[in-house]
Scaffold this motif. Structure first.
Motif, mmCIF file in Angstrom:
data_model
loop_
_atom_site.group_PDB
_atom_site.id
_atom_site.type_symbol
_atom_site.label_atom_id
_atom_site.label_comp_id
_atom_site.label_asym_id
_atom_site.label_seq_id
_atom_site.Cartn_x
_atom_site.Cartn_y
_atom_site.Cartn_z
ATOM 1 N N TYR A 15 31.664 54.073 34.043
ATOM 2 C CA TYR A 15 32.196 55.112 35.015
ATOM 3 C C TYR A 15 33.462 55.583 34.096
ATOM 4 O O TYR A 15 33.529 55.291 33.067
ATOM 5 C CB TYR A 15 33.390 54.218 35.769
ATOM 6 C CG TYR A 15 32.286 54.115 37.078
ATOM 7 C CD1 TYR A 15 30.826 55.012 37.438
ATOM 8 C CD2 TYR A 15 32.418 52.236 37.733
ATOM 9 C CE1 TYR A 15 30.436 54.455 38.691
ATOM 10 C CE2 TYR A 15 31.044 51.876 38.977
ATOM 11 C CZ TYR A 15 30.432 53.501 39.103
ATOM 12 O OH TYR A 15 29.454 52.683 40.306
ATOM 13 N N ARG A 16 33.864 56.674 34.333
ATOM 14 C CA ARG A 16 34.707 57.459 33.318
ATOM 15 C C ARG A 16 35.730 57.443 34.695
ATOM 16 O O ARG A 16 36.165 57.384 35.146
ATOM 17 C CB ARG A 16 34.125 59.259 33.486
ATOM 18 C CG ARG A 16 33.256 58.940 32.049
ATOM 19 C CD ARG A 16 32.523 60.229 31.622
ATOM 20 N NE ARG A 16 31.164 60.218 31.555
ATOM 21 C CZ ARG A 16 31.429 60.203 30.129
ATOM 22 N NH1 ARG A 16 32.038 60.133 29.277
ATOM 23 N NH2 ARG A 16 30.037 59.516 29.427
ATOM 24 N N PHE A 54 34.344 53.618 30.957
ATOM 25 C CA PHE A 54 35.598 52.411 31.718
ATOM 26 C C PHE A 54 33.612 52.233 31.654
ATOM 27 O O PHE A 54 33.387 52.641 32.241
ATOM 28 C CB PHE A 54 35.647 53.165 32.468
ATOM 29 C CG PHE A 54 36.536 51.266 32.753
ATOM 30 C CD1 PHE A 54 37.324 50.504 33.114
ATOM 31 C CD2 PHE A 54 35.674 51.360 34.767
ATOM 32 C CE1 PHE A 54 37.421 49.433 33.907
ATOM 33 C CE2 PHE A 54 35.823 50.326 34.860
ATOM 34 C CZ PHE A 54 36.790 49.385 34.712
ATOM 35 N N ARG A 75 38.029 38.917 40.334
ATOM 36 C CA ARG A 75 39.721 39.942 41.419
ATOM 37 C C ARG A 75 39.133 41.207 41.787
ATOM 38 O O ARG A 75 37.955 41.125 41.161
ATOM 39 C CB ARG A 75 40.653 39.477 40.273
ATOM 40 C CG ARG A 75 40.395 38.257 38.996
ATOM 41 C CD ARG A 75 41.586 38.960 38.283
ATOM 42 N NE ARG A 75 43.347 38.605 39.068
ATOM 43 C CZ ARG A 75 44.056 38.372 38.115
ATOM 44 N NH1 ARG A 75 44.444 38.353 36.762
ATOM 45 N NH2 ARG A 75 45.234 38.476 39.433
ATOM 46 N N ASN A 76 40.375 41.622 41.868
ATOM 47 C CA ASN A 76 40.150 42.489 42.636
ATOM 48 C C ASN A 76 39.456 43.603 41.543
ATOM 49 O O ASN A 76 39.916 43.827 40.578
ATOM 50 C CB ASN A 76 40.599 43.859 43.050
ATOM 51 C CG ASN A 76 40.636 43.097 44.634
ATOM 52 O OD1 ASN A 76 42.408 41.838 45.056
ATOM 53 N ND2 ASN A 76 40.378 42.835 45.313
ATOM 54 N N GLY A 77 38.246 44.304 41.652
ATOM 55 C CA GLY A 77 38.314 45.785 40.572
ATOM 56 C C GLY A 77 37.269 44.616 39.118
ATOM 57 O O GLY A 77 36.970 45.435 38.595
ATOM 58 N N GLY A 79 34.012 44.253 39.438
ATOM 59 C CA GLY A 79 32.768 45.076 39.175
ATOM 60 C C GLY A 79 32.047 44.213 39.883
ATOM 61 O O GLY A 79 30.797 44.188 40.196
ATOM 62 N N LYS A 80 32.267 43.187 41.021
ATOM 63 C CA LYS A 80 31.603 42.859 41.972
ATOM 64 C C LYS A 80 30.413 43.491 42.852
ATOM 65 O O LYS A 80 29.578 43.361 42.680
ATOM 66 C CB LYS A 80 32.027 42.013 43.436
ATOM 67 C CG LYS A 80 33.051 40.558 42.445
ATOM 68 C CD LYS A 80 33.901 39.190 43.342
ATOM 69 C CE LYS A 80 34.933 40.728 43.851
ATOM 70 N NZ LYS A 80 36.014 41.227 42.914
ATOM 71 N N SER A 81 31.270 43.941 43.650
ATOM 72 C CA SER A 81 30.718 45.317 44.816
ATOM 73 C C SER A 81 29.867 46.691 44.027
ATOM 74 O O SER A 81 28.681 46.766 43.970
ATOM 75 C CB SER A 81 31.639 46.668 44.606
ATOM 76 O OG SER A 81 32.515 46.222 45.615
ATOM 77 N N THR A 82 29.961 46.161 42.367
ATOM 78 C CA THR A 82 29.296 47.550 41.500
ATOM 79 C C THR A 82 28.238 46.879 41.245
ATOM 80 O O THR A 82 26.958 48.563 41.492
ATOM 81 C CB THR A 82 29.591 47.941 39.968
ATOM 82 O OG1 THR A 82 31.333 48.330 40.317
ATOM 83 C CG2 THR A 82 29.344 48.837 39.624
ATOM 84 N N HIS A 219 36.163 36.908 49.299
ATOM 85 C CA HIS A 219 37.056 35.996 48.104
ATOM 86 C C HIS A 219 37.663 34.748 49.325
ATOM 87 O O HIS A 219 38.810 34.403 48.766
ATOM 88 C CB HIS A 219 38.235 37.514 48.424
ATOM 89 C CG HIS A 219 38.064 38.271 47.786
ATOM 90 N ND1 HIS A 219 38.188 37.931 46.421
ATOM 91 C CD2 HIS A 219 37.999 39.332 47.625
ATOM 92 C CE1 HIS A 219 38.019 39.538 45.899
ATOM 93 N NE2 HIS A 219 37.805 40.545 46.627
HETATM 94 N N1 LIG Z 1 32.228 55.604 41.669
HETATM 95 C C1 LIG Z 1 33.133 55.427 40.430
HETATM 96 N N2 LIG Z 1 33.882 56.137 39.884
HETATM 97 C C2 LIG Z 1 35.290 55.718 38.636
HETATM 98 N N3 LIG Z 1 34.957 54.205 38.785
HETATM 99 C C3 LIG Z 1 34.355 52.927 40.311
HETATM 100 C C4 LIG Z 1 33.574 54.172 40.643
HETATM 101 N N4 LIG Z 1 33.329 53.065 41.570
HETATM 102 C C5 LIG Z 1 33.921 52.036 40.771
HETATM 103 N N5 LIG Z 1 34.274 51.887 39.942
HETATM 104 C C6 LIG Z 1 35.276 50.628 39.263
HETATM 105 O O1 LIG Z 1 34.471 50.504 38.717
HETATM 106 C C7 LIG Z 1 35.581 49.083 38.935
HETATM 107 C C8 LIG Z 1 34.502 47.665 39.276
HETATM 108 O O2 LIG Z 1 34.803 48.013 40.708
HETATM 109 P P1 LIG Z 1 34.183 47.081 41.613
HETATM 110 O O3 LIG Z 1 34.399 48.212 42.903
HETATM 111 O O4 LIG Z 1 33.014 46.726 41.073
HETATM 112 O O5 LIG Z 1 35.651 45.772 42.378
HETATM 113 P P2 LIG Z 1 35.215 44.565 42.905
HETATM 114 O O6 LIG Z 1 34.615 43.300 42.117
HETATM 115 O O7 LIG Z 1 34.338 44.917 43.969
HETATM 116 O O8 LIG Z 1 36.217 45.396 43.839
HETATM 117 P P3 LIG Z 1 37.230 44.399 45.307
HETATM 118 O O9 LIG Z 1 37.228 42.637 44.433
HETATM 119 O O10 LIG Z 1 38.594 44.586 45.125
HETATM 120 O O11 LIG Z 1 36.194 45.097 45.970
HETATM 121 C C9 LIG Z 1 36.774 49.038 39.358
HETATM 122 O O12 LIG Z 1 37.913 49.343 38.523
HETATM 123 C C10 LIG Z 1 36.429 50.668 40.196
HETATM 124 O O13 LIG Z 1 37.783 51.428 39.363
#
Ligand SMILES: Nc1ncnc2c1ncn2[C@@H]1O[C@H](COP(=O)(O)OP(=O)(O)OP(=O)(O)O)[C@@H](O)[C@H]1O
Ligand SMILES: [Mg+2]
Lengths: 432, 243
Positions: A15-16, A54, A75-77, A79-82, A219
């Motif tokens: 991502y940027r 990034f 942790r938050n961020g 990358g799980k949701s990604t 979590h």
């Molecule tokens: N569309 C997007 N554009 C830019 N950055 C993004 C985008 N989607 C996610 N990110 C970044 O990617 C990283 C991973 O996000 P992700 O949502 O996968 O985290 P997570 O592990 O699910 O966290 P959480 O526990 O908070 O749900 C984060 O730093 C987020 O800012």
């Protein structure tokens, strides 16, 4: 060996960062940038400073067999949701590939694909259609979905009038009942009430029982531990550990506790507190046996708590402390001065420093906080601070006679006791 | 399914429901009749002006509302885009579908209007379905291009209505093609809408058909559609990231 249900190779998602990704800027900005490039490369005030790429996910390899139930933690961020979004084919990976075999039912964040204006009933059909089901198939499962979500009365209400819990109920019910071969659930159940969360976890277990694959983010470590046969820990887009849930969770909690341990704190500005303030806690520290500040203790080993406070009250003081779990704030252990008969706090004017020494800490492995309390003898709070002095308890596996770690799932505390076989000639109970 | 959903939503939100789909073309027709027919006294190929202008408005409104719906479909439904997988093409296509339904309604009204003027169409009506399909295809092509653009550049959204306004006056909706001098006509024919609107009129009103313009439009439609789809497919991987 059967072909994996999910197979991920060298997966990366870039991502940027910055105020706006280049793609979302407005035409105006685009024109501006073009103009700038034309004239000369003068830096613009509008150009966001941070626009470096990034990686939300990096070089991830993962293979999940059909029928496996996998919990994703981090942790938050992290990358799980990604990762889930890539598997649900909502976003595309930047590098690598993800192979998915079977129909995917996904629940990514709240309100998956519901249209706020439509009623619950209409949304069920819409969602089913998006999953590629025919009307008849959806109708066949309709009653089951409604019964599961317990929303009979609200079926004909537009979902925009639903509470967030109701939203998730419906979304989960749909995702879990449209018979996906792979069920992907992000951390969304948190808004459901306790009963519903249990029901969802049960349902996920059921889905898994039918040989379907479940991948979910949580979590809630207890849920992961109970439901999953395997846990995967992601951090900063990379896979840190993959394996048996208890071990992965332990490592995960341990790692972060270590990073976040706060064995020495100035409490004067600590915000989470109550009391009259006639006496105030100033500083507190945790010490090891050698009197050094320490945030990591061994189970059944020594621990010393040191408090410094200031008092102006004419009442006699009552000192106590409680250890709470960091994840759910459960009070596990209390230390009250009355329990050590030799010590009398008395009436105090001015500053005092107190040491509380524990010989054998009976806590299970995990991370904990302290609540520190100054009360009057009549138990009116003078100063009570909460959630301070984060620390961890670990088994010293090298020296402990136990070959496995004792975690809180086995009991909140543990104690050595006298164990022995009772000889046959001894009566099992005294006969008078 | 998405079309059905869009329609339900659309008609649910507006109190008047389906009435709206009818009122819009009728009101536009009345205003145009007043302004261009009465005040500006534009010619109308020997047909009563309301009948003339409505015949042009039918394909035009189909086109413009389809383009508008399609181009906004992605950002209006970002919530779907980022949460569920389905072929992304469905969204703009559903937008066009909604416009087709609106078209049917306003066509019904037009039949009433024709009956009133005692000009019920002949066998020419049979040419209507392919013409409508051609119009919808062109609209989808343009809509797809604009849709990918709107996702990337948010202000395109504000440009679209403006673009449609200009396009309206570049198309022979309020005026007949015959108003334009012969040696400029080819320029007008570059606009696929010219041929389409002309063909609709001749089908409905039995006016002579400009075969050249229609051929041009029929050639442009698949090209625009192909371009739109190609570009859309190229861009769709990025939609969920940026929307
Ligand atoms: N569309 C997007 N554009 C830019 N950055 C993004 C985008 N989607 C996610 N990110 C970044 O990617 C990283 C991973 O996000 P992700 O949502 O996968 O985290 P997570 O592990 O699910 O966290 P959480 O526990 O908070 O749900 C984060 O730093 C987020 O800012
Ligand atoms: Mg997340």
């Amino acid at each position: 060996m059967t072909a994996p249900a999910i197979h991920v190779q060298q997966l990366g998602k870039q991502y940027r960062l910055g105020t706006a990704a280049p793609l979302t800027r407005t035409l105006g900005e685009a024109a501006h940038a073009l103009l700038r490039r034309w004239v000369h490369a003068a830096p613009s005030r509008h150009a966001p400073a941070a626009r470096e790429p990034f990686w939300a996910l990096r070089d991830l390899d993962l293979s999940i067999a059909p029928g496996e139930v996998v919990g994703l933690i981090g942790r938050n961020g992290a990358g799980k949701s990604t990762l889930l979004k890539i598997l649900a084919r909502v976003v595309y990976p930047t590098t690598g590939r993800a192979l998915i075999r079977g129909r995917v039912g996904s629940l990514l964040e709240v309100g998956t694909g519901f249209h706020p204006e439509l009623t619950g009933r209409e949304n069920i059909f819409l969602n089913g259609a998006l999953l590629g089901l025919r009307r008849a198939e959806i109708r066949a499962r309709f009653d089951e979905i409604v019964a599961f979500a317990e929303l009979e009365r609200f079926l004909d209400t537009p979902v925009k009038r639903y509470s967030s819990g109701m939203y998730v109920r419906l979304a989960f019910a749909v995702a879990a009942h449209l018979e996906p071969e792979i069920l992907i659930v992000d951390e969304v159940l948190a808004v459901g009430d306790a009963a519903f969360q249990r029901k969802c976890l049960g349902r996920m277990g059921e889905v898994a029982g039918h040989g379907r694959t479940v991948l979910f983010v949580s979590h809630n470590m207890t849920a992961v531990r109970n439901l999953c046969a395997r846990a995967v820990w992601l951090d900063a887009g990379r896979l840190v550990r993959d394996g048996e849930p208890a071990a992965v969770i332990q490592a995960y909690l341990g790692r972060h506790a270590d990073a976040d341990a706060r064995p020495e704190m100035d409490l004067r500005d600590w915000p989470i507190r109550r009391g009259t303030g006639e006496a105030r806690l100033l500083r507190a520290r945790l010490l090891d046996a050698g009197g050094r500040v320490c945030g990591r203790f061994t189970r059944l080993g020594p621990l010393t708590l040191e408090l410094e406070f200031e008092s102006r009250t004419r009442d006699e003081l009552n000192l106590s402390a409680a250890i709470t779990t960091t994840d759910d704030g459960l009070k596990v252990l209390q230390l009250a001065h009355q329990d050590s008969p030799g010590f009398v706090p008395g009436v105090v004017f001015g500053r005092r420093k107190v040491r509380v020494e524990v010989d054998r800490l009976p806590l299970q492995c995990g991370t904990y906080h302290w609540n520190l309390c100054l009360h009057t003898a009549a138990l009116d709070p003078l100063d009570v601070v909460q959630d301070v002095l984060r620390f961890t308890v670990e088994d010293d596996l090298a020296r402990s006679p136990r070959p496995f770690r004792s975690t809180r799932e086995h009991g909140l505390c543990s104690l050595p006791a006298v164990w022995r076989y009772v000889h046959a000639e001894e009566p099992a109970y005294a006969v008078q | 399914m998405l079309v059905w959903r869009d329609i339900t939503v659309r008609y649910k939100q507006t109190v008047m429901g389906a009435v709206w789909a009818v009122v819009q073309p009728v009101a536009t027709m009345l205003i145009f009749t007043l302004v261009f027919g009465r005040l500006a006294r534009l010619p109308s190929d020997g047909v009563p002006y309301p009948v003339f202008v409505y015949a042009g408005l039918l394909p035009w409104l189909l086109f413009s509302s389809a383009v508008t719906h399609a181009s906004l479909s992605l950002i209006n439904q970002a919530h779907l885009l980022t949460k569920v997988y389905f072929p992304r093409l469905f969204l703009p296509a559903a937008g066009v579908g909604v416009s087709l339904v609106d078209f049917t309604l306003s066509f019904g009204v037009y039949c009433g209007l024709l009956a009133w003027y005692d000009r019920l169409p002949g066998a020419g009506v049979l040419a209507l379905p392919p013409l409508v399909a051609l119009t919808a295809a062109t609209a989808l092509g343009v809509g797809l291009l604009l849709a990918s653009l709107t996702v990337q550049y948010r202000d395109v959204k504000h440009v679209v209505p403006f673009l449609m306004q200009i396009w309206l006056f570049l198309s022979p909706v309020v005026y007949p093609v015959t108003l334009v001098p012969e040696h400029w006509r080819w320029l007008l024919n570059l606009n696929p809408l010219t041929g389409l609107i002309g063909a609709h009129r001749s089908a409905l009103l039995g006016l002579p058909l400009d075969a050249g313009a229609l051929t041009a439009a029929a050639a442009v439609a698949p090209a625009v559609l192909a371009l739109g789809v190609w570009n859309f497919r190229r861009m769709e991987r990025r939609f969920a990231d940026v929307v």
